[in-house]
Design a protein around this motif. Structure first.
Motif, PDB file in Angstrom:
ATOM      1  N   GLY A 201       0.796  -1.217   0.000  1.00  0.00           N
ATOM      2  CA  GLY A 201       0.000   0.000   0.000  1.00  0.00           C
ATOM      3  C   GLY A 201       0.830   1.268   0.000  1.00  0.00           C
ATOM      4  N   ASN A 202       2.111   1.139  -0.326  1.00  0.00           N
ATOM      5  CA  ASN A 202       3.011   2.291  -0.307  1.00  0.00           C
ATOM      6  C   ASN A 202       3.204   2.912  -1.683  1.00  0.00           C
ATOM      7  N   GLN A 203       2.200   2.808  -2.518  1.00  0.00           N
ATOM      8  CA  GLN A 203       2.271   3.445  -3.821  1.00  0.00           C
ATOM      9  C   GLN A 203       1.953   4.930  -3.695  1.00  0.00           C
ATOM     10  N   ASN A 204       2.258   5.662  -4.745  1.00  0.00           N
ATOM     11  CA  ASN A 204       1.949   7.096  -4.820  1.00  0.00           C
ATOM     12  C   ASN A 204       2.625   7.905  -3.718  1.00  0.00           C
ATOM     13  N   GLN A 205       3.833   7.519  -3.393  1.00  0.00           N
ATOM     14  CA  GLN A 205       4.596   8.228  -2.365  1.00  0.00           C
ATOM     15  C   GLN A 205       5.853   8.889  -2.932  1.00  0.00           C
ATOM     16  N   ALA A 206       5.918   9.048  -4.238  1.00  0.00           N
ATOM     17  CA  ALA A 206       7.161   9.511  -4.853  1.00  0.00           C
ATOM     18  C   ALA A 206       7.577  10.890  -4.366  1.00  0.00           C
ATOM     19  N   LEU A 207       6.622  11.796  -4.194  1.00  0.00           N
ATOM     20  CA  LEU A 207       6.979  13.142  -3.744  1.00  0.00           C
ATOM     21  C   LEU A 207       7.603  13.100  -2.356  1.00  0.00           C
ATOM     22  N   ASP A 208       6.899  12.489  -1.405  1.00  0.00           N
ATOM     23  CA  ASP A 208       7.410  12.437  -0.041  1.00  0.00           C
ATOM     24  C   ASP A 208       8.676  11.596   0.054  1.00  0.00           C
ATOM     25  N   TYR A 209       8.710  10.494  -0.687  1.00  0.00           N
ATOM     26  CA  TYR A 209       9.891   9.630  -0.656  1.00  0.00           C
ATOM     27  C   TYR A 209      11.121  10.399  -1.123  1.00  0.00           C
ATOM     28  N   GLY A 210      10.985  11.116  -2.237  1.00  0.00           N
ATOM     29  CA  GLY A 210      12.119  11.871  -2.750  1.00  0.00           C
ATOM     30  C   GLY A 210      12.544  12.981  -1.809  1.00  0.00           C
ATOM     31  N   VAL A 211      11.567  13.715  -1.263  1.00  0.00           N
ATOM     32  CA  VAL A 211      11.890  14.787  -0.318  1.00  0.00           C
ATOM     33  C   VAL A 211      12.620  14.208   0.890  1.00  0.00           C
ATOM     34  N   ASP A 212      12.108  13.116   1.423  1.00  0.00           N
ATOM     35  CA  ASP A 212      12.723  12.525   2.615  1.00  0.00           C
ATOM     36  C   ASP A 212      14.139  12.017   2.333  1.00  0.00           C
ATOM     37  N   ARG A 213      14.364  11.400   1.163  1.00  0.00           N
ATOM     38  CA  ARG A 213      15.695  10.884   0.881  1.00  0.00           C
ATOM     39  C   ARG A 213      16.690  12.019   0.621  1.00  0.00           C
ATOM     40  N   ILE A 214      16.227  13.082  -0.022  1.00  0.00           N
ATOM     41  CA  ILE A 214      17.104  14.246  -0.214  1.00  0.00           C
ATOM     42  C   ILE A 214      17.494  14.817   1.145  1.00  0.00           C
ATOM     43  N   LEU A 215      16.527  14.954   2.024  1.00  0.00           N
ATOM     44  CA  LEU A 215      16.810  15.536   3.332  1.00  0.00           C
ATOM     45  C   LEU A 215      17.618  14.587   4.214  1.00  0.00           C
ATOM     46  N   ASP A 216      17.479  13.263   4.001  1.00  0.00           N
ATOM     47  CA  ASP A 216      18.358  12.309   4.686  1.00  0.00           C
ATOM     48  C   ASP A 216      19.813  12.592   4.324  1.00  0.00           C
ATOM     49  N   GLY A 217      20.043  12.817   3.034  1.00  0.00           N
ATOM     50  CA  GLY A 217      21.406  13.102   2.583  1.00  0.00           C
ATOM     51  C   GLY A 217      21.935  14.402   3.164  1.00  0.00           C
ATOM     52  N   VAL A 218      21.091  15.423   3.207  1.00  0.00           N
ATOM     53  CA  VAL A 218      21.493  16.703   3.791  1.00  0.00           C
ATOM     54  C   VAL A 218      21.796  16.526   5.274  1.00  0.00           C
ATOM     55  N   ALA A 219      20.954  15.759   5.965  1.00  0.00           N
ATOM     56  CA  ALA A 219      21.173  15.522   7.397  1.00  0.00           C
ATOM     57  C   ALA A 219      22.506  14.806   7.634  1.00  0.00           C
ATOM     58  N   ALA A 220      22.829  13.847   6.781  1.00  0.00           N
ATOM     59  CA  ALA A 220      24.100  13.124   6.923  1.00  0.00           C
ATOM     60  C   ALA A 220      25.282  14.060   6.705  1.00  0.00           C
ATOM     61  N   LEU A 221      25.152  14.971   5.731  1.00  0.00           N
ATOM     62  CA  LEU A 221      26.223  15.927   5.487  1.00  0.00           C
ATOM     63  C   LEU A 221      26.391  16.874   6.675  1.00  0.00           C
ATOM     64  N   ILE A 222      25.278  17.346   7.216  1.00  0.00           N
ATOM     65  CA  ILE A 222      25.346  18.233   8.381  1.00  0.00           C
ATOM     66  C   ILE A 222      25.986  17.505   9.557  1.00  0.00           C
ATOM     67  N   ALA A 223      25.579  16.261   9.767  1.00  0.00           N
ATOM     68  CA  ALA A 223      26.145  15.488  10.883  1.00  0.00           C
ATOM     69  C   ALA A 223      27.642  15.280  10.726  1.00  0.00           C
ATOM     70  N   SER A 224      28.096  15.099   9.491  1.00  0.00           N
ATOM     71  CA  SER A 224      29.522  14.862   9.264  1.00  0.00           C
ATOM     72  C   SER A 224      30.354  16.086   9.602  1.00  0.00           C
ATOM     73  N   ARG A 225      29.758  17.269   9.538  1.00  0.00           N
ATOM     74  CA  ARG A 225      30.489  18.506   9.852  1.00  0.00           C
ATOM     75  C   ARG A 225      30.604  18.698  11.354  1.00  0.00           C
ATOM     76  N   ARG A 226      29.827  17.978  12.112  1.00  0.00           N
ATOM     77  CA  ARG A 226      29.840  18.144  13.563  1.00  0.00           C
ATOM     78  C   ARG A 226      30.689  17.091  14.260  1.00  0.00           C
TER      79      ARG A 226
END
Length: 226
Positions: A201-226
Motif C-alpha cells: 500500500g506504499n504506492q503514490n509516495q514519490a513526492l514524499d519519498y524523494g523529499v525525505d531521501r534528499i533531506l536524509d542526505g542533507v542531514a548526513a552531510l550536516i552530521a559529518s560537519r559536527r
C-alpha cells in the motif's frame, strides 16, 4: 524587472485608474488556469476585462512582463516555517511548492530558463535558505540543496500535469502493469517490485519519498560537519 520590482507610482489627483497590474495579471491567471499559457495574449486578457488591448499597454509593456507578473502572483508567498527545525521547514516548503505548481500548472512552463524573478519567488528562496542557516553548510551547499529539492518537485509536477492527475504514479503503474501482463518471466525484478508495492500500500509516495531521501542526505552531510 521594473514590472516586478519597480515602485508603484504615487496616487494622483483625479479619477482612480480603472485597473492596476495585479488585476490584469489575475485576469491572465484565470485564462492560463483554464486553457494553458499559450492561450494568454494581451488581446484575450483585454477582452476578459472589457477593454481594448491598447488600454493594457498603459500598465504593462507586453506579454513577457504580463507572464512574469502572473508567475509571481500565481506562486504567491511561501509558507511560514514557524518554529520548525530545518528539516521540517524544508519538507513543508517542498510539499507546498508542489501544491502551488499543481494549482497553476502553466507556471512549470513559464519558469523554465533564465529570467528575472519577482518578490514572491525570491521569498521562497529566502525561506529555504534561512531554514539551513547555522546548519554548517556553506552557501554553495545550501543553494544546491534548494536546487535539488526544487528539481524533484518540478519533475513530479510536470508528470502530474502531463497525466492530468494529482499523483504521478497511478497512470505509470497502470500502463506498465498492462505491458507486464504475460511478460513477468522476462522482467521478474520489475514485476516483483510492482507486486510488493501493491501489497504494501506504499504506492503514490514519490513526492514524499524523494523529499525525505534528499533531506536524509542533507542531514548526513550536516552530521559529518559536527
Amino acid at each position: 524587472m521594473d514590472v516586478l520590482w519597480g515602485e508603484r507610482p504615487a496616487p494622483r489627483r483625479g479619477p482612480r485608474p480603472a485597473f492596476d497590474r495585479e488585476r490584469i495579471a489575475r485576469a491572465g491567471i484565470e485564462i492560463a488556469d483554464r486553457e494553458g499559457l499559450a492561450a494568454v495574449t494581451m488581446q484575450r486578457v483585454a477582452e476578459s476585462l472589457g477593454v481594448t488591448k491598447m488600454a493594457l499597454y498603459r500598465y504593462l509593456p507586453g506579454k513577457a512582463e504580463l507572464v512574469a507578473l502572473m508567475v509571481d502572483i500565481g506562486i504567491g508567498a511561501p509558507p511560514a516555517p514557524g518554529g520548525a527545525g530545518w528539516r521540517e521547514a524544508l519538507a513543508l516548503w517542498a510539499r507546498e511548492l508542489f501544491v502551488r505548481f499543481h494549482q497553476h500548472p502553466w507556471t512549470l512552463e513559464a519558469t523554465r530558463g533564465a529570467r528575472p524573478v519577482g518578490p514572491n519567488e525570491l521569498g521562497w528562496m529566502e525561506v529555504a535558505v534561512a531554514a539551513l542557516a547555522g546548519s554548517g553548510l556553506d552557501g554553495a551547499e545550501t543553494l544546491d540543496t534548494v536546487v535539488v529539492l526544487t528539481g524533484h518537485v518540478r519533475a513530479l509536477g510536470e508528470q502530474t500535469v502531463a497525466f492530468g492527475t494529482v499523483s504521478a504514479e497511478d497512470p505509470l503503474t497502470t500502463g506498465v502493469q498492462a505491458i507486464l501482463a504475460g511478460r513477468e518471466d522476462r522482467f521478474p525484478a520489475v514485476s516483483a517490485a510492482f507486486a510488493s508495492a501493491a501489497a504494501s500500500g506504499n504506492q503514490n509516495q514519490a513526492l514524499d519519498y524523494g523529499v525525505d531521501r534528499i533531506l536524509d542526505g542533507v542531514a548526513a552531510l550536516i552530521a559529518s560537519r559536527r
